[in-house]
Design a protein around this motif. Structure first.
Motif, PDB file in Angstrom:
ATOM      1  N   SER A 193     -82.305 -64.809 -15.361  1.00 28.01           N
ATOM      2  CA  SER A 193     -81.093 -65.391 -14.670  1.00 28.01           C
ATOM      3  C   SER A 193     -80.414 -66.848 -15.197  1.00 28.01           C
ATOM      4  N   THR A 194     -81.001 -67.150 -16.164  1.00 30.34           N
ATOM      5  CA  THR A 194     -80.870 -68.664 -16.649  1.00 30.34           C
ATOM      6  C   THR A 194     -79.475 -68.573 -17.665  1.00 30.34           C
ATOM      7  N   PRO A 195     -78.332 -69.163 -17.458  1.00 33.11           N
ATOM      8  CA  PRO A 195     -77.017 -68.807 -18.196  1.00 33.11           C
ATOM      9  C   PRO A 195     -77.344 -69.787 -19.536  1.00 33.11           C
ATOM     10  N   LEU A 245     -79.988 -68.601 -40.152  1.00 31.89           N
ATOM     11  CA  LEU A 245     -80.068 -68.057 -38.839  1.00 31.89           C
ATOM     12  C   LEU A 245     -78.938 -67.616 -38.474  1.00 31.89           C
ATOM     13  N   ILE A 246     -78.583 -66.418 -37.791  1.00 30.14           N
ATOM     14  CA  ILE A 246     -77.540 -65.615 -37.453  1.00 30.14           C
ATOM     15  C   ILE A 246     -77.660 -65.598 -36.015  1.00 30.14           C
ATOM     16  N   GLU A 247     -76.530 -66.204 -35.339  1.00 30.61           N
ATOM     17  CA  GLU A 247     -76.230 -66.231 -34.022  1.00 30.61           C
ATOM     18  C   GLU A 247     -75.420 -64.850 -33.708  1.00 30.61           C
ATOM     19  N   ALA A 248     -75.766 -64.047 -33.176  1.00 31.63           N
ATOM     20  CA  ALA A 248     -75.029 -62.910 -32.712  1.00 31.63           C
ATOM     21  C   ALA A 248     -74.638 -63.124 -31.243  1.00 31.63           C
ATOM     22  N   VAL A 249     -73.253 -63.026 -31.143  1.00 30.71           N
ATOM     23  CA  VAL A 249     -72.809 -63.616 -29.778  1.00 30.71           C
ATOM     24  C   VAL A 249     -72.392 -62.212 -29.219  1.00 30.71           C
ATOM     25  N   THR A 250     -73.235 -61.969 -28.034  1.00 29.89           N
ATOM     26  CA  THR A 250     -72.853 -60.677 -27.233  1.00 29.89           C
ATOM     27  C   THR A 250     -73.133 -60.689 -25.928  1.00 29.89           C
ATOM     28  N   MET A 251     -73.407 -59.675 -25.024  1.00 31.12           N
ATOM     29  CA  MET A 251     -73.555 -59.866 -23.616  1.00 31.12           C
ATOM     30  C   MET A 251     -74.666 -58.948 -23.176  1.00 31.12           C
ATOM     31  N   ARG A 252     -75.416 -59.311 -22.267  1.00 29.77           N
ATOM     32  CA  ARG A 252     -76.628 -58.526 -21.600  1.00 29.77           C
ATOM     33  C   ARG A 252     -75.730 -57.668 -20.681  1.00 29.77           C
ATOM     34  N   MET A 253     -75.372 -56.332 -20.822  1.00 35.22           N
ATOM     35  CA  MET A 253     -74.651 -55.584 -19.824  1.00 35.22           C
ATOM     36  C   MET A 253     -75.185 -55.083 -18.526  1.00 35.22           C
ATOM     37  N   HIS A 254     -76.858 -55.012 -18.722  1.00 31.08           N
ATOM     38  CA  HIS A 254     -77.466 -54.463 -17.572  1.00 31.08           C
ATOM     39  C   HIS A 254     -78.421 -55.546 -17.199  1.00 31.08           C
ATOM     40  N   GLY A 255     -79.335 -55.208 -16.196  1.00 34.42           N
ATOM     41  CA  GLY A 255     -80.039 -56.286 -15.621  1.00 34.42           C
ATOM     42  C   GLY A 255     -81.185 -56.521 -16.669  1.00 34.42           C
ATOM     43  N   HIS A 256     -81.718 -57.565 -16.398  1.00 37.21           N
ATOM     44  CA  HIS A 256     -82.965 -57.944 -17.264  1.00 37.21           C
ATOM     45  C   HIS A 256     -83.916 -56.665 -17.367  1.00 37.21           C
ATOM     46  N   ALA A 257     -84.257 -55.715 -16.428  1.00 31.63           N
ATOM     47  CA  ALA A 257     -84.810 -54.577 -16.524  1.00 31.63           C
ATOM     48  C   ALA A 257     -84.395 -53.657 -15.344  1.00 31.63           C
ATOM     49  N   MET A 262     -78.896 -57.817 -11.408  1.00 35.86           N
ATOM     50  CA  MET A 262     -78.053 -58.873 -11.952  1.00 35.86           C
ATOM     51  C   MET A 262     -77.046 -59.262 -11.222  1.00 35.86           C
ATOM     52  N   LYS A 263     -77.290 -59.575  -9.780  1.00 38.56           N
ATOM     53  CA  LYS A 263     -76.279 -60.247  -8.953  1.00 38.56           C
ATOM     54  C   LYS A 263     -75.794 -61.656  -9.139  1.00 38.56           C
ATOM     55  N   TYR A 264     -76.601 -62.180 -10.026  1.00 41.39           N
ATOM     56  CA  TYR A 264     -76.252 -63.682 -10.511  1.00 41.39           C
ATOM     57  C   TYR A 264     -75.226 -63.488 -11.614  1.00 41.39           C
ATOM     58  N   VAL A 265     -74.959 -62.345 -12.300  1.00 40.15           N
ATOM     59  CA  VAL A 265     -73.777 -62.713 -13.116  1.00 40.15           C
ATOM     60  C   VAL A 265     -72.512 -62.339 -12.776  1.00 40.15           C
ATOM     61  N   PRO A 266     -71.745 -63.233 -13.057  1.00 35.09           N
ATOM     62  CA  PRO A 266     -70.248 -62.877 -12.657  1.00 35.09           C
ATOM     63  C   PRO A 266     -69.748 -61.587 -13.071  1.00 35.09           C
ATOM     64  N   LYS A 267     -68.979 -61.114 -12.031  1.00 36.46           N
ATOM     65  CA  LYS A 267     -68.432 -59.650 -12.309  1.00 36.46           C
ATOM     66  C   LYS A 267     -67.362 -59.687 -13.137  1.00 36.46           C
ATOM     67  N   ASP A 268     -66.503 -60.622 -13.287  1.00 36.92           N
ATOM     68  CA  ASP A 268     -65.409 -60.767 -14.274  1.00 36.92           C
ATOM     69  C   ASP A 268     -66.011 -60.985 -15.898  1.00 36.92           C
ATOM     70  N   LEU A 269     -67.113 -61.615 -15.861  1.00 39.36           N
ATOM     71  CA  LEU A 269     -67.752 -61.592 -17.106  1.00 39.36           C
ATOM     72  C   LEU A 269     -68.003 -60.295 -17.777  1.00 39.36           C
ATOM     73  N   VAL A 270     -68.680 -59.615 -16.966  1.00 41.55           N
ATOM     74  CA  VAL A 270     -69.199 -58.303 -17.524  1.00 41.55           C
ATOM     75  C   VAL A 270     -67.893 -57.368 -17.733  1.00 41.55           C
ATOM     76  N   ALA A 271     -66.858 -57.564 -16.928  1.00 44.11           N
ATOM     77  CA  ALA A 271     -65.551 -56.662 -17.152  1.00 44.11           C
ATOM     78  C   ALA A 271     -65.074 -57.213 -18.470  1.00 44.11           C
ATOM     79  N   LEU A 272     -65.162 -58.434 -18.746  1.00 41.95           N
ATOM     80  CA  LEU A 272     -64.536 -59.068 -19.844  1.00 41.95           C
ATOM     81  C   LEU A 272     -65.158 -58.413 -21.269  1.00 41.95           C
ATOM     82  N   TRP A 273     -66.558 -58.270 -21.027  1.00 42.07           N
ATOM     83  CA  TRP A 273     -67.391 -57.839 -22.335  1.00 42.07           C
ATOM     84  C   TRP A 273     -67.328 -56.216 -22.272  1.00 42.07           C
ATOM     85  N   ARG A 274     -66.817 -55.563 -21.204  1.00 37.56           N
ATOM     86  CA  ARG A 274     -66.825 -54.129 -21.228  1.00 37.56           C
ATOM     87  C   ARG A 274     -65.755 -53.895 -22.191  1.00 37.56           C
ATOM     88  N   GLU A 275     -64.434 -54.596 -22.112  1.00 38.89           N
ATOM     89  CA  GLU A 275     -63.676 -54.486 -23.076  1.00 38.89           C
ATOM     90  C   GLU A 275     -64.050 -54.350 -24.714  1.00 38.89           C
TER      91      GLU A 275
END
Ligand SMILES: Cc1ncc(C[n+]2csc(CCOP(=O)(O)OP(=O)(O)O)c2C)c(N)n1
Length: 346
Positions: A193-195, A245-257, A262-275
């Protein structure tokens, strides 16, 4: 800087990937997503014990990177990188058998969906303490250097790992010794849950430079950009120029497990990455090259379903074998994995 890197990588990728390669990238990503989706259902049906961790949305990071590695290279694979196991040649049945604790799973029923690796395919099973596989990969790279072997080790780790001492120790030693190792940082925005803004004040790509080697930021949702960045890093490593070192910028689209909503993740952030879905992106590319992706999807689904049936038919392990393999009688060598990129055959 990130935008420029991504553009360069895209342009270069077209010189190194055939249509067959690009289709293979899509195929491996579809397999990863399909196997994990099926495993989640099996988990909910009570057939997968423990918890379940997946890499939904991160398929390009593991598939793109593993695709750039040669058969003799060694992979230290993290918990969200099923795609790397698949690229190396682990079959859907063995993966699903692994998740369900069956005798035919990769560890023969000894562990769940995280701690497994097939030594014969050059995949090193991960240990839980993060990011200790950075040190294992660095150690393997040290062995390659001492033996004068033209081989490379690669390892994946999360943004959470960058706050740990092990991260710095591995980078420092790899930098000092100019070791043939590729560090892939999966920046998926959250460590549980740590951004990331609570994780580092200085981007880790800049930290690489302070340890004496290059770092670059890549679009982690672009399998071809990932492939090309890792291909270049591997070439540097093999040439004796040291780590990257290669930083792969991505998003964890599901909960940690599976237990985490993942209630702590802003919904609009998930929507942005779904695109920016990595599979949609690769599918559009290969469709434009004339590939029938609907047929490919159907074929992959059939392969997964056959794997599910095969895994369900596997027996549970014999308890009498539980201690087998706990202590090594002799050092079992790491073998070579599948290296599907056409560039290795040329
Ligand atoms: C040293 C250590 N601390 C805590 C854990 C428990 N743990 C497992 S995964 C995880 C989150 C790691 O986040 P990150 O590195 O960003 O990877 P992600 O899971 O987001 O892919 C934590 C805290 C661990 N395995 N090792």
């Amino acid at each position: 800087m990130a935008t420029e890197t991504a553009r360069t990588a895209e342009a270069a990728a077209s010189d190194h990937l055939t249509t067959t390669d690009r289709t293979a990238l899509l195929r491996y990503m579809l397999l990863m997503r399909g196997i994990e989706a099926r495993a989640m259902t099996l988990y909910r049906q009570g057939k997968v014990p423990g918890s379940f961790y997946d890499g939904f949305g991160q398929e390009a990071v593991s598939v793109g990177a593993a695709f750039a590695m040669a058969a003799e290279d060694r992979l230290c694979i993290l918990h969200r990188d099923l795609g790397a196991h698949i690229v190396r040649g682990v079959t859907p049945a063995r993966i699903l058998g692994q998740y369900m604790g069956r005798a035919g799973g990769v560890t023969g029923g000894r562990d769940g969906n995280i701690h497994f690796g097939d030594r014969a395919l050059g995949c090193v099973g991960m240990v839980s303490m993060l990011p200790d596989m950075m040190l294992v990969a660095t150690g393997m790279a040290m062995a390659f250097k001492l033996r004068g072997e033209a081989r490379c080790a690669i390892t994946w780790f999360g943004d959470g790992s960058t706050s740990r001492g092990d991260f710095h120790e591995a980078m420092n030693w790899a930098g000092v010794q100019r070791l043939p190792v590729v560090f892939v940082l999966e920046n998926n925005q959250f460590a549980y849950s740590t951004p990331v803004d609570q994780q580092f004040a200085v981007n880790p790509v800049r930290r690489a430079e302070t340890y004496g080697f290059p770092g670059e930021s890549v679009d982690g949702n672009d399998a071809e950009a990932m492939f090309d960045a890792v291909r270049r890093a591997r070439e540097r490593a093999i040439a004796g120029a040291g780590p990257t070192l290669i930083e792969a910028v991505t998003m964890r689209m599901h909960g940690h497990a599976a237990h985490d909503d993942m209630k702590y993740v802003p919904k609009d952030l998930v929507a942005l990455w779904r695109e920016r879905d990595p599979i949609d992106r690769q599918e559009t590319r290969v469709r434009e090259l004339g590939v029938d992706t609907a047929a490919l999807r159907a074929e992959v689904e059939g392969e997964i379903e056959a794997g599910v049936q095969e895994a369900l038919a596997m027996p549970m392990p014999d308890p009498a074998t539980a201690a087998d393999g706990v202590f090594a009688a002799e050092a079992e060598p790491l073998g070579d994995g599948h290296a599907p990129w056409s560039g290795f055959a040329r």
